[in-house]
Design an enzyme around this catalytic site. Structure first.
Site, short mmCIF file in Angstrom:
data_model
loop_
_atom_site.label_atom_id
_atom_site.label_comp_id
_atom_site.label_asym_id
_atom_site.label_seq_id
_atom_site.Cartn_x
_atom_site.Cartn_y
_atom_site.Cartn_z
N ASP A 217 35.13 31.56 34.37
CA ASP A 217 33.90 30.78 34.26
C ASP A 217 34.02 29.43 34.95
OD1 ASP A 217 32.83 32.84 32.76
OD2 ASP A 217 33.51 31.99 30.87
N ASP B 69 30.05 40.45 33.58
CA ASP B 69 30.16 39.68 32.35
C ASP B 69 29.23 40.21 31.27
OD1 ASP B 69 32.00 37.77 31.83
OD2 ASP B 69 30.78 36.05 32.38
#
Length: 542
Positions: free
Chosen positions: A442, A389
């Site tokens: 997420d 990420d």
């Protein structure tokens, strides 16, 4: 999944594909705010770049507002439309405003094309001709920052200066060529300090994980309690676990976790380089299929909890085989819902259908895919996702000149298509509108850990305060809060949410395990080596 319908193992592949796609856009939670990258400042050239609304009237009829970006110099604009004035628009002569204008523009907003001289020169000539403001029409759709030159050591431009896109300029030009009266009003509305809709999105994300983790208890509590009791006995006596053969469960291995990360990176790059409307269409169709199946599973589970007899009548269909009549009817309803959303996906209310399909898909995915122990999460999945990420949001611009994650999340700007593998909600209280977003990754990846914690607590018969599920859920919510705080502090720049979520969930699980003396058991939970030495539940320390 209804016991009257055989599990479809091909569905696992679709879930995993969508899981990967969700991971690929997990970081781009917000990409709508303008970031101030100004570096050269001098007296008279210290303005912050601000987005501007350009209200326009053609022959007295108000049209859709245009969007502009203020320059680093010039007068400030009011933040409320009522405090601004409405002026007629006029093109300058010469069009580039690089020399003295041929006519006065008192009481008019000057329109100039970009090029041939510095922006500050254009502004000086427009101001000298009496213009009330200057709009520079860009030669492309982007809004570029209008800064100052090194020689502009002392500027005194007293009129507002802003840039509008090429298409906005073309629209104004078309109306003026047709001898229509065009009037403009400029103002720069401010965003609210606290984004309340982000709180709603946070509740949606946390609620999805909680419902998915407790799904079996919510839909069939008696069977769930019986299953957990049997699992607890099997683990204590034999050191192995036997899953319900009628359930399709995919335990993620270390190899599978590595496959997730590598495949997600490859697919992200493919989207970055070959993004097109047909590519997004294919992903959207996959999303509809997965969301439809997820919605079917959820509706069936809810109905059969109270009315089990409704699923007993079956029918045999060509290609589909034998299925219950109830399942057939629910599939038709879900198909109609998915098709309706696909047709209306560009409307202002399409976010509702997208979120419903997405939540249904994720709840089902968290029933199908699970983590066997902390080892897989800690050593590979979440730690690699953590690095992934950060790399694709913050480091990739150094290599690809753009944030790959954010570009992919924005979709194909030329066709207006965007990747649907995210939850989104409109900013109801923001004058600029737009959406707050969170990628499926997420939610799904922390959800795998929290679901594992829920199963562990149930099998070990932990009360909620002495377990892991409650604290990891609180940690997940805290991680999301920190994500939105990061968005605010970085002027809306897309954030790698796992940067905040992983320490608040996995880190918290490791700390609790250390304090309670249970880390080794959590680490190797489910393996014969660990469980053969663990014949009773250790007493919690904290």
């Amino acid at each position: 999944m209804s016991s009257f319908d055989p599990p479809n193992h091909r569905y696992s592949s679709l879930v995993l594909i969508l899981l990967l796609l969700g991971f690929s856009v997990a970081a781009a939670d917000d990409v709508s705010s303008w970031t101030d990258d100004s570096s050269l400042e001098s007296p008279g050239c210290t303005n912050k770049f601000q987005m501007v609304k350009v209200l326009n009237w053609v022959d007295g009829v108000e049209g859709d507002f245009l969007t502009g970006l203020t320059a680093q110099f010039g007068a400030a604009l009011p933040s409320v439309a009522d405090q601004s004035l409405r002026f007629p628009a006029a093109f300058v002569d010469p069009l580039d405003s690089c020399s003295n204008l041929s006519s006065r523009l008192d009481g008019h907003i000057a329109l100039s094309i970009r090029g041939n001289c510095a922006f500050t020169e254009k502004a000086k000539h427009a101001e000298a001709a009496g213009a009330s403001a200057l709009l520079v029409i860009n030669d492309k759709e982007d809004l570029d920052e209008m800064g100052c030159m090194e020689k502009d050591t002392s500027l005194n431009v007293s009129i507002p200066v802003l840039m509008i896109s090429k298409s906005s300029g073309d629209a104004l030009n078309k109306s003026m060529v047709d001898n229509k009266s065009v009037e403009l009003l400029l103002y720069a509305p401010k965003r609210p300090v606290v984004d309340l809709t982000a709180g709603l999105l946070l509740l949606m994300a946390v609620g999805t994980v909680v419902v998915a983790s407790l799904w079996s208890e919510l839909t069939d509590p008696d069977q769930a309690n019986e299953s957990y009791s049997i699992l607890a006995k099997e683990i204590s006596s034999a050191g192995t676990r036997k899953d319900d053969p009628e359930k399709e469960i995919l335990d993620i291995s270390v190899t599978g976790a590595v496959f997730f990360i590598v495949t997600a990176s490859i697919f992200l790059l493919l989207l970055f380089y070959f993004m097109s409307s047909w590519f997004v269409w294919v992903l959207t169709i996959f999303f509809c299929i997965g969301g439809m199946q997820g919605m079917h599973n959820i509706i069936m589970a809810v109905i059969l909890r109270k009315c089990r007899h409704l699923g007993r009548k079956s029918v045999k269909l060509p290609l589909l085989g034998t299925m219950s009549v109830l399942s057939l009817l629910v599939n038709i309803v879900c198909l109609a819902f998915a098709v309706f959303w696909f047709i209306k996906r560009h409307t202002s209310y399409s976010w509702v259908g997208q979120d419903i399909l997405g939540i249904c898909l994720m709840i089902t995915a968290l029933q199908v895919v699970r983590l066997p122990n902390i080892k897989v999460v800690a050593t590979v999945l979440l730690c690699c996702a953590f690095v992934y990420d950060i790399f694709w949001v913050f480091i990739s611009p150094l290599i690809f000149h753009e944030s790959v994650m954010i570009v992919v999340a924005q979709g194909d700007s030329s066709s207006g298509e965007s990747i649907p593998m995210l939850l989104r909600i409109p900013r109801f209280f923001d004058p600029w509108g737009g959406y707050d977003m969170i990628g499926f990754g997420d939610i799904l990846f922390p959800g795998l850990l929290i679901s594992f914690a829920s199963r562990y607590d149930k099998i070990k018969k932990r009360v909620i305060s002495n377990g892991y599920f409650l604290w990891l859920t609180i940690g997940y919510g805290t991680g999301l809060l920190l994500t939105y705080l990061g968005l605010y502090l970085m002027d809306g720049h897309g954030q790698p949410a796992l940067l905040y979520i992983v320490p608040c969930t996995l880190g918290l699980a490791v700390i609790l395990g250390l304090v309670r003396g249970e880390l080794q058991e959590l680490w190797n939970y489910g393996s014969e080596e660990s469980e053969s030495h663990t014949t009773e539940d250790p007493m919690p320390v904290a």
